[in-house]
Design an enzyme around this catalytic site. Structure first.
Site, mmCIF file in Angstrom:
data_model
loop_
_atom_site.group_PDB
_atom_site.id
_atom_site.type_symbol
_atom_site.label_atom_id
_atom_site.label_comp_id
_atom_site.label_asym_id
_atom_site.label_seq_id
_atom_site.Cartn_x
_atom_site.Cartn_y
_atom_site.Cartn_z
ATOM 1 N N ASP A 140 24.829 23.001 45.508
ATOM 2 C CA ASP A 140 25.345 23.907 44.480
ATOM 3 C C ASP A 140 24.194 24.326 43.565
ATOM 4 O OD1 ASP A 140 28.471 24.351 43.181
ATOM 5 O OD2 ASP A 140 26.730 24.818 41.933
ATOM 6 N N GLY A 153 39.925 27.188 38.367
ATOM 7 C CA GLY A 153 38.473 27.289 38.245
ATOM 8 C C GLY A 153 37.761 27.837 39.456
ATOM 9 N N GLN A 154 38.518 28.365 40.437
ATOM 10 C CA GLN A 154 37.839 28.946 41.611
ATOM 11 C C GLN A 154 37.131 30.230 41.200
ATOM 12 O OE1 GLN A 154 40.310 29.868 45.045
ATOM 13 N NE2 GLN A 154 38.530 30.189 46.348
ATOM 14 N N SER A 155 35.827 30.274 41.463
ATOM 15 C CA SER A 155 35.057 31.471 41.103
ATOM 16 C C SER A 155 34.518 32.194 42.329
ATOM 17 C CB SER A 155 33.898 31.091 40.176
ATOM 18 O OG SER A 155 33.027 30.170 40.806
ATOM 19 N N HIS A 182 35.564 26.280 49.811
ATOM 20 C CA HIS A 182 34.429 25.361 49.711
ATOM 21 C C HIS A 182 34.912 24.036 49.165
ATOM 22 C CE1 HIS A 182 34.659 27.970 46.153
ATOM 23 N NE2 HIS A 182 34.234 26.946 45.430
#
Ligand code: AMP
Length: 115
Positions: free
Chosen positions: A32, A94-96, A101
């Site tokens: 990340d 919070g998925q951006s 993934h």
């Protein structure tokens, strides 16, 4: 299938750089860019799937490959036996990046509940 506008599809296509730690037929894992723990690796399917919510029964083999990759990453980073796997689904969680993934987090104490 890939989506040319998808950040992670572009990493799969090697159009964008990433620190790849594992590359399998169907699965890619890379660090990340904004790590939240000493180990913070993203394990993704190479094919575009928007989130865990879009996973269906026919993805069974792919899911097994993703989990095997998670465990391999944890062993390679020395965090096996004490790590966390997170996947965010939707903006509220919070998925951006809208490409499935699995966050593999480890190397520090993890509190619960998560934020
Ligand atoms: P999420 O917010 O759960 O969708 O997670 C997306 C993750 O992707 C975040 O932890 C970001 O730091 C990470 N990220 C975004 N762009 C990149 C990139 N180019 N390379 C590696 N990780 C990235």
């Amino acid at each position: 299938m890939s989506d040319g506008d998808c950040l992670f599809c572009r990493i799969v296509a090697r159009e964008l750089p990433a620190e790849v730690v594992l590359d399998r037929d169907e699965v890619l894992a890379f660090r990340d860019v904004n790590p939240q723990a000493p180990t913070h690796v993203l394990v993704i399917p190479k094919q575009h799937i928007a989130s865990l919510e879009a996973v269906a029964e026919h993805h069974g083999e792919l899911l097994a490959a993703l989990v095997a990759a998670v465990n391999q990453v944890a062993r390679a980073d020395g965090v096996a036996g004490g790590f966390r796997v997170v996947t965010n689904i939707g903006r509220a969680a919070g998925q951006s990046v809208d490409h499935l993934h699995l966050h593999v987090l480890g190397g520090r104490p993890m509190s619960w509940p998560p934020g």
